[in-house]
Motif scaffolding. Structure first.
Motif, PDB file in Angstrom:
ATOM      1  N   PRO A   1      15.376 113.756 111.040  1.00 29.37           N
ATOM      2  CA  PRO A   1      15.342 115.089 110.980  1.00 29.37           C
ATOM      3  C   PRO A   1      14.772 115.759 109.792  1.00 29.37           C
ATOM      4  O   PRO A   1      15.819 116.131 108.878  1.00 29.37           O
ATOM      5  N   LEU A   2      13.916 114.687 108.632  1.00 22.75           N
ATOM      6  CA  LEU A   2      13.931 114.819 107.321  1.00 22.75           C
ATOM      7  C   LEU A   2      12.463 114.700 106.948  1.00 22.75           C
ATOM      8  O   LEU A   2      11.793 114.539 107.477  1.00 22.75           O
ATOM      9  N   ASN A   3      12.486 115.341 105.831  1.00 23.89           N
ATOM     10  CA  ASN A   3      12.001 115.396 104.908  1.00 23.89           C
ATOM     11  C   ASN A   3      11.159 114.012 105.039  1.00 23.89           C
ATOM     12  O   ASN A   3      11.532 113.563 104.657  1.00 23.89           O
ATOM     13  N   TRP A   4       9.577 113.802 105.107  1.00 14.45           N
ATOM     14  CA  TRP A   4       8.834 112.548 104.756  1.00 14.45           C
ATOM     15  C   TRP A   4      10.091 111.778 102.947  1.00 14.45           C
ATOM     16  O   TRP A   4      10.137 110.216 103.061  1.00 14.45           O
ATOM     17  N   LYS A   5       9.619 112.740 102.149  1.00  9.77           N
ATOM     18  CA  LYS A   5      10.442 112.310 101.401  1.00  9.77           C
ATOM     19  C   LYS A   5      11.687 112.417 100.835  1.00  9.77           C
ATOM     20  O   LYS A   5      12.090 111.793  99.808  1.00  9.77           O
ATOM     21  N   ASP A   6      12.382 112.507 102.105  1.00  9.40           N
ATOM     22  CA  ASP A   6      14.308 112.277 101.828  1.00  9.40           C
ATOM     23  C   ASP A   6      14.762 111.357 102.638  1.00  9.40           C
ATOM     24  O   ASP A   6      15.600 111.167 102.544  1.00  9.40           O
ATOM     25  N   HIS A   7      13.871 110.504 102.744  1.00  3.85           N
ATOM     26  CA  HIS A   7      13.904 109.131 102.992  1.00  3.85           C
ATOM     27  C   HIS A   7      13.453 107.982 102.871  1.00  3.85           C
ATOM     28  O   HIS A   7      12.284 108.143 102.587  1.00  3.85           O
ATOM     29  N   PRO A   8      13.929 106.736 102.488  1.00  4.92           N
ATOM     30  CA  PRO A   8      13.646 105.801 102.433  1.00  4.92           C
ATOM     31  C   PRO A   8      11.900 104.332 103.481  1.00  4.92           C
ATOM     32  O   PRO A   8      12.027 104.217 102.982  1.00  4.92           O
ATOM     33  N   PHE A   9      12.446 105.499 104.187  1.00  2.00           N
ATOM     34  CA  PHE A   9      11.584 103.986 105.921  1.00  2.00           C
ATOM     35  C   PHE A   9      10.207 105.114 105.154  1.00  2.00           C
ATOM     36  O   PHE A   9       9.824 106.515 105.008  1.00  2.00           O
ATOM     37  N   LEU A  10       9.314 103.474 105.581  1.00  2.00           N
ATOM     38  CA  LEU A  10       7.417 104.455 105.390  1.00  2.00           C
ATOM     39  C   LEU A  10       7.259 106.022 106.318  1.00  2.00           C
ATOM     40  O   LEU A  10       6.767 106.729 106.211  1.00  2.00           O
ATOM     41  N   PHE A  11       8.001 105.522 108.051  1.00  2.00           N
ATOM     42  CA  PHE A  11       7.560 106.153 108.540  1.00  2.00           C
ATOM     43  C   PHE A  11       8.867 107.423 108.942  1.00  2.00           C
ATOM     44  O   PHE A  11      10.001 107.177 108.696  1.00  2.00           O
ATOM     45  N   SER A  12       8.367 108.618 109.578  1.00  2.00           N
ATOM     46  CA  SER A  12       9.961 109.578 109.770  1.00  2.00           C
ATOM     47  C   SER A  12      10.223 109.036 111.518  1.00  2.00           C
ATOM     48  O   SER A  12      11.323 109.175 111.924  1.00  2.00           O
ATOM     49  N   SER A  13       8.955 108.539 111.552  1.00  2.00           N
ATOM     50  CA  SER A  13       9.916 108.032 113.548  1.00  2.00           C
ATOM     51  C   SER A  13       9.086 106.021 113.444  1.00  2.00           C
ATOM     52  O   SER A  13       8.573 105.600 113.135  1.00  2.00           O
ATOM     53  N   PHE A  14      10.537 105.832 114.411  1.00  2.00           N
ATOM     54  CA  PHE A  14      10.401 104.812 114.067  1.00  2.00           C
ATOM     55  C   PHE A  14      11.579 103.634 114.830  1.00  2.00           C
ATOM     56  O   PHE A  14      12.216 104.758 115.516  1.00  2.00           O
ATOM     57  N   ALA A  15      10.781 102.592 115.511  1.00  2.90           N
ATOM     58  CA  ALA A  15      12.218 101.794 116.087  1.00  2.90           C
ATOM     59  C   ALA A  15      13.141 100.647 115.636  1.00  2.90           C
ATOM     60  O   ALA A  15      12.238 100.396 114.714  1.00  2.90           O
ATOM     61  N   ILE A  16      14.208 101.847 115.575  1.00  2.10           N
ATOM     62  CA  ILE A  16      14.976 100.552 114.698  1.00  2.10           C
ATOM     63  C   ILE A  16      14.857  99.422 114.981  1.00  2.10           C
ATOM     64  O   ILE A  16      15.024  98.977 116.119  1.00  2.10           O
TER      65      ILE A  16
END
Length: 424
Positions: free
Chosen positions: A20-35
């Motif tokens: 639940p974050l803006n795309w620019k506010d985390h280091p992951f390539l996608f905001s949705s992904f499988a851990i």
């Protein structure tokens, strides 16, 4: 698919989550992904999140039961290790952002080249009826320039272009058929001169449509028999128009007159058969049929490119050259630009570009509501280890996804030959 809110402490490898974050506010390539690792869970916790949205249908594992939650002290990765992992992820994300910017610049360059070609085509078609000598020369110059670009590299990327304005479908159709015919001619081993001949012929193949009343061309209801008979006359009208100047190549006149003939004699206007049709005519006929099926007069009957290619291969090989249909599939891929697809990770996207040498891994614009559309990632599937699971009809998309992806009604292509494939 419905997501559920769960505590970060319940996450485990295999859970598919949305941050639940803006795309620019985390280091992951996608905001949705499988851990995929314990460290990713710790990075999510490090972001200060207490809860995330988890999608059970997309997950290979359920979340931990509440009673099995371990204390963070027993499971947290060392801070120094997390620092290194986060830095590596952020650097990789930044690299992909820069590649995405390069991809968009290449796409914009192709869009501008496409618009210039369209502008030239509009002008020369208007001149064909008043100054045919000038128009023929300009058309040949346009085709010569495109052929020179096609021959300047062994590798190129075919891009999806912008929508066509209402009333200009003849220009988009003619340019589309010309571009794809030249691509096929190159792949088929045609000489440079033959590529120019097929490109020019394809560019003017529907010139006779200029003499068909607009109300017939724009009619979406079934044509009456007299209207259909008049529409079929466009091949003869085009031939008559080009016959006004001795400078028009005979090869082009044949294509204009015969591009609706079929190998089994079922076409018009003369019911010719395979042995009576030259290879240029047979090639333009394949591409013309492809584009017409994608963009019929009644758009409610339009088929997506993926379906059209399959339809041609299964149902048109007695009427159209099978080898050229195969070449068209080879150039566009089984997921042509303009296809709406679902990826192996469950995300939905729009195919934007294909490289004929890497057809299973097109570049796809990804739907992600956390990212503004103008910044939406266009990813190279091979680069991120994803594949296409299935093609989706645009009409089946939820309204927000349809608006975001903006699938084209009019699907046109142009190419970028200045780079080896850009991976974004």
């Amino acid at each position: 698919m419905t997501g559920i809110k769960i505590s970060v402490d319940r996450l485990q490898i295999g859970n598919y989550v949305k941050l639940p974050l803006n795309w620019k506010d985390h280091p992951f390539l996608f905001s949705s992904f499988a851990i995929k690792s314990r460290e990713e869970i710790d990075l999510i916790r490090r972001l200060g999140l207490k809860q995330v949205i988890m999608f059970p249908d997309k997950s290979s594992m359920p979340p931990k039961p509440v009673q099995e939650i371990e204390t963070p002290a027993n499971e947290t990765t060392a801070e120094s290790t997390l620092d290194d992992i986060e830095a590596a992820l952020a650097a990789e994300k930044e690299r992909r952002i820069e590649q995405l910017k390069l991809y968009r610049r290449n796409l914009q360059r192709s869009e501008k080249a496409f618009e210039r070609s369209l502008s030239q085509l509009r002008n020369l078609m208007n001149k064909l009826q008043t100054r045919p000598l000038t128009a023929i020369k300009e058309a040949q110059e346009l085709v010569d320039g495109i052929v020179a670009q096609l021959l300047s590299t062994d590798e190129m990327v075919l891009h999806l272009m912008s929508e066509s304005p209402e009333g200009e479908s003849i220009y988009y159709h003619s340019l589309n058929v010309s571009i794809l015919s030249m691509l096929l001619a190159k792949e088929a081993g045609f000489t440079e001169e033959e590529m120019k001949q097929v490109g020019f012929a394809a560019l003017v193949h529907d010139i006779g449509m200029l003499r068909i009343p607009t109300q017939i061309l724009r009619k979406t209801e079934p044509l009456t028999r007299p209207e259909l008979n008049l529409l079929k006359q466009h091949t003869r009208y085009g031939h008559e128009l080009l016959d006004l100047t001795k400078d028009c190549p005979d090869t082009a006149k044949k294509v204009v007159l015969h591009h609706h003939e079929r190998l089994d004699g079922s076409g018009f206007p003369e019911g010719l058969k395979a042995e009576q049709l030259d290879k240029l005519t047979q090639m333009v006929s394949v591409v013309d049929e492809y584009d017409e099926l994608c963009h019929p007069q009644d758009q409610s009957k339009a088929k997506v490119p993926h379906v059209v290619l399959s339809f041609l291969f299964k149902n048109r090989t007695k009427q159209l050259n099978k080898d050229y249909i195969g070449l068209l599939v080879k150039q566009l891929g089984i997921y042509p630009p303009g296809s709406v697809v679902q990826l192996s990770n469950g995300q939905v996207g729009l195919v934007m570009s294909v490289n004929p040498k890497r057809l299973l891994f097109p570049s796809v614009l990804i739907y992600d509501p956390a990212i503004p559309r103008q910044e939406a990632p266009i990813i190279d599937l091979e680069d991120v280890g994803l594949t296409i699971g299935k093609v989706i009809s645009p009409t089946r998309l939820p309204a927000p996804v349809f608006e975001y992806l903006n699938p084209r009604t009019r699907i046109s292509f142009y190419f970028d030959h200045s780079n080896v494939p850009t991976r974004a």
